[in-house]
Motif scaffolding. Structure first.
Motif, mmCIF file in Angstrom:
data_model
loop_
_atom_site.group_PDB
_atom_site.id
_atom_site.type_symbol
_atom_site.label_atom_id
_atom_site.label_comp_id
_atom_site.label_asym_id
_atom_site.label_seq_id
_atom_site.Cartn_x
_atom_site.Cartn_y
_atom_site.Cartn_z
ATOM 1 N N ILE A 345 41.282 36.867 31.472
ATOM 2 C CA ILE A 345 40.825 38.257 31.450
ATOM 3 C C ILE A 345 39.624 38.456 32.365
ATOM 4 N N ASN A 346 38.836 37.389 32.606
ATOM 5 C CA ASN A 346 37.634 37.537 33.429
ATOM 6 C C ASN A 346 37.942 37.896 34.885
ATOM 7 N N PRO A 347 38.845 37.154 35.571
ATOM 8 C CA PRO A 347 39.177 37.581 36.939
ATOM 9 C C PRO A 347 39.851 38.948 36.977
ATOM 10 N N ILE A 348 40.640 39.269 35.929
ATOM 11 C CA ILE A 348 41.259 40.588 35.871
ATOM 12 C C ILE A 348 40.190 41.661 35.730
ATOM 13 N N LEU A 349 39.172 41.365 34.916
ATOM 14 C CA LEU A 349 38.074 42.303 34.729
ATOM 15 C C LEU A 349 37.369 42.578 36.054
ATOM 16 N N GLU A 350 37.194 41.527 36.869
ATOM 17 C CA GLU A 350 36.566 41.719 38.178
ATOM 18 C C GLU A 350 37.392 42.667 39.045
ATOM 19 N N GLU A 351 38.703 42.511 38.975
ATOM 20 C CA GLU A 351 39.578 43.351 39.797
ATOM 21 C C GLU A 351 39.565 44.803 39.316
ATOM 22 N N VAL A 352 39.583 44.991 37.993
ATOM 23 C CA VAL A 352 39.610 46.373 37.496
ATOM 24 C C VAL A 352 38.279 47.077 37.781
ATOM 25 N N LEU A 353 37.197 46.316 37.811
ATOM 26 C CA LEU A 353 35.909 46.910 38.173
ATOM 27 C C LEU A 353 35.937 47.402 39.617
ATOM 28 N N LYS A 354 36.571 46.633 40.490
ATOM 29 C CA LYS A 354 36.681 47.048 41.894
ATOM 30 C C LYS A 354 37.507 48.323 42.014
ATOM 31 N N ILE A 355 38.607 48.380 41.242
ATOM 32 C CA ILE A 355 39.448 49.579 41.260
ATOM 33 C C ILE A 355 38.650 50.783 40.787
ATOM 34 N N HIS A 356 37.891 50.567 39.714
ATOM 35 C CA HIS A 356 37.098 51.661 39.151
ATOM 36 C C HIS A 356 36.089 52.184 40.169
ATOM 37 N N GLU A 357 35.393 51.276 40.826
ATOM 38 C CA GLU A 357 34.405 51.678 41.825
ATOM 39 C C GLU A 357 35.064 52.454 42.959
ATOM 40 N N ARG A 358 36.203 51.964 43.397
ATOM 41 C CA ARG A 358 36.868 52.594 44.534
ATOM 42 C C ARG A 358 37.365 53.997 44.181
ATOM 43 N N LYS A 359 38.000 54.118 43.029
ATOM 44 C CA LYS A 359 38.553 55.411 42.626
ATOM 45 C C LYS A 359 37.461 56.427 42.319
ATOM 46 N N ALA A 360 36.366 55.950 41.763
ATOM 47 C CA ALA A 360 35.275 56.872 41.421
ATOM 48 C C ALA A 360 34.533 57.358 42.655
ATOM 49 N N SER A 361 34.677 56.620 43.767
ATOM 50 C CA SER A 361 33.994 56.984 45.019
ATOM 51 C C SER A 361 32.494 57.119 44.819
ATOM 52 N N LEU A 362 31.930 56.190 44.058
ATOM 53 C CA LEU A 362 30.497 56.236 43.808
ATOM 54 C C LEU A 362 29.774 55.298 44.763
ATOM 55 N N THR A 363 28.523 55.583 44.971
ATOM 56 C CA THR A 363 27.719 54.760 45.873
ATOM 57 C C THR A 363 26.572 54.132 45.111
ATOM 58 N N GLY A 364 25.918 53.191 45.758
ATOM 59 C CA GLY A 364 24.720 52.587 45.186
ATOM 60 C C GLY A 364 24.994 51.572 44.097
ATOM 61 N N GLY A 365 26.240 51.164 43.930
ATOM 62 C CA GLY A 365 26.542 50.146 42.928
ATOM 63 C C GLY A 365 26.528 50.652 41.507
ATOM 64 N N LYS A 366 26.457 51.984 41.304
ATOM 65 C CA LYS A 366 26.411 52.552 39.959
ATOM 66 C C LYS A 366 27.755 53.172 39.624
ATOM 67 N N VAL A 367 28.227 52.966 38.393
ATOM 68 C CA VAL A 367 29.501 53.540 37.972
ATOM 69 C C VAL A 367 29.343 54.203 36.618
ATOM 70 N N THR A 368 30.140 55.267 36.368
ATOM 71 C CA THR A 368 30.107 55.940 35.071
ATOM 72 C C THR A 368 31.073 55.240 34.136
ATOM 73 N N PRO A 369 30.641 54.960 32.908
ATOM 74 C CA PRO A 369 31.437 54.113 32.027
ATOM 75 C C PRO A 369 32.606 54.779 31.332
ATOM 76 N N ARG A 370 32.586 56.098 31.101
ATOM 77 C CA ARG A 370 33.564 56.695 30.189
ATOM 78 C C ARG A 370 35.013 56.458 30.628
ATOM 79 N N GLU A 371 35.338 56.803 31.877
ATOM 80 C CA GLU A 371 36.714 56.670 32.325
ATOM 81 C C GLU A 371 37.145 55.209 32.386
ATOM 82 N N PHE A 372 36.207 54.343 32.805
ATOM 83 C CA PHE A 372 36.507 52.910 32.837
ATOM 84 C C PHE A 372 36.871 52.414 31.449
ATOM 85 N N ILE A 373 36.073 52.778 30.445
ATOM 86 C CA ILE A 373 36.287 52.299 29.087
ATOM 87 C C ILE A 373 37.644 52.755 28.559
#
Length: 408
Positions: A345-373
């Motif tokens: 689950i750990n490497p999968i978690l790394e991949e889903v975090l990347k997807i979340h960052e990309r889809k959210a189109s956020l900058t500065g390394g910050k992401v909003t948790p609600r949709e990810f959760i």
């Protein structure tokens, strides 16, 4: 712990147990714990939490609620809606009282009952005569309502008569008294006369009653009252400018009254989106008297961390915090449904975090948790139910689909 997973699955804040999955908010929580200590000494504060949709404002308020309850505060958690537009102080009082809870009680009436029970128990240690015990309890009630009476005499009278009605077993008066104390405007006059009051909790009386409530709470050995007010940005939706200005003036009044210690042992905490704090036409800046009280004169927001200011700005979580959050959610999910979270689950978690960052189109390394959760819990549900047929690529595809289902 299933309540946590069920709430997160639906994109909601859990009713209980938020502290178990809280990450990345240690500085804010530490600051609010200091504020609670200050309030517990009899002071009053007003604070504001600003953040984008999904940054965890409601979640933080829930953590503060849990901490306050554990520290023996009485808490009321309310949401500004069409039923509570905030331009009506009497509706604010009503909502606050309706939502009161303590560590062991779930309503205002339960809090009163527990208090009266403790007084009765105390009286038995002072006399064995029932009539004397009753008189002792009445004297204690009068003494402990003394401060509250200064702000709202009828508030104190109603509680005194609630006790008398309880002794008689007069359940109609018991129920009518509690309903009146909770702001019910439909109590017939003939019943109000029986518990010693006239009229109702009106606009002019509402803040006096709220102050009486805070003093009552402290007099019966709670640390104070914490009032959490979520979705304050709804005030922007009040169409009439005069009513919207009244709402903002009520907030200004609360803030000023806290500074002057007209409220004792009270914390008001408002949470709203960025637009509420920046909208010149309908937000806080549209009412200069409030804006001047809470704005940062140095305009340092975003440059430096300063949690002592009136307004605390919530940023999105870092990727490291999201990783920690994902692991906590996976562990709770596995505990609830009794399955094993594999190391994979750990490497999968790394991949889903990347997807979340990309889809959210956020900058500065910050992401909003609600949709990810919400999406991550959905993926865990599928992995749990299909342990032998699902591959890593399928899991990532599912997560990406679920993320796309949310309105980014």
């Amino acid at each position: 712990m299933e309540n946590i997973i069920r709430a997160l699955r639906n994109g909601n804040t859990p009713e209980h147990g938020t502290s178990k999955i809280c990450v990345g908010r240690d500085p804010e929580i530490e600051e609010f714990n200091r504020q609670l200590e200050y309030v517990g000494e009899g002071n009053a504060v007003t604070k504001f939490v600003e953040g984008q949709y999904g940054t965890g404002k409601s979640f933080l308020l829930k953590v503060i609620e849990e901490n306050a309850l554990q520290k023996d505060f009485v808490v009321s958690n309310i949401v500004i809606t069409t039923d509570l537009p905030f331009n009506k102080p009497e509706e604010l009082y009503k909502k606050v009282v309706q939502n009161l809870k303590s560590k062991s009680e779930d309503s205002f009436e339960d809090i009163i009952k527990r208090w009266l029970t403790s007084l009765k128990r105390k009286s038995t240690g002072e006399s064995t005569d029932l009539l004397e015990q009753n008189q002792i309890v009445k004297e204690y009630i009068k003494k402990e309502l003394e401060e509250a009476r200064k702000y709202a005499n009828s508030f104190a009278v109603a509680i005194e008569n609630y006790y008398e009605a309880s002794n008689r077993g007069d359940y109609d008066i018991i129920n009518y008294t509690i309903a009146w104390l909770k702001g019910d405007l439909t109590i017939p006059s003939k019943y109000k006369k029986k518990f010693g009051v006239k009229g109702d909790v009106t606009r002019d009386m509402a803040f006096g009653f709220l102050k009486a409530l805070t003093l009552f709470v402290r007099s019966i050995n709670y640390k104070g009252l914490v009032i959490l007010i979520d979705e304050a940005e709804f005030i922007r939706n009040i169409r009439r400018n005069d009513l919207r200005q009244m709402a903002y003036d009520n907030i200004r009044y609360i803030d000023e009254a806290c500074d002057k210690r007209d409220f004792k042992g009270t914390m008001f905490l408002f949470a709203g989106t960025d637009e509420w704090f920046t909208d010149d036409r309908r937000g806080i800046p549209s009412y200069q008297a409030l804006y001047d009280r809470i704005t940062d004169p140095l305009h340092s927001q975003g440059q430096y961390t300063d949690l002592k200011k009136k307004v605390i700005k919530l940023e999105g979580l870092t990727k490291e915090h999201m990783r920690e959050l994902g692991k906590k959610i996976a562990e709770i999910h596995a505990h609830v449904y009794k399955w094993t979270v594999k190391d994979g689950i750990n490497p999968i978690l790394e991949e889903v975090l990347k997807i979340h960052e990309r889809k959210a189109s956020l900058t500065g390394g910050k992401v909003t948790p609600r949709e990810f959760i919400k999406a991550f819990v959905g993926v865990l549900d599928i992995i749990y139910q299909n342990p032998y047929t699902i591959e890593k690529e399928d899991i990532l595809g599912l997560f990406e689909e679920k993320v796309e289902e949310e309105e980014w």
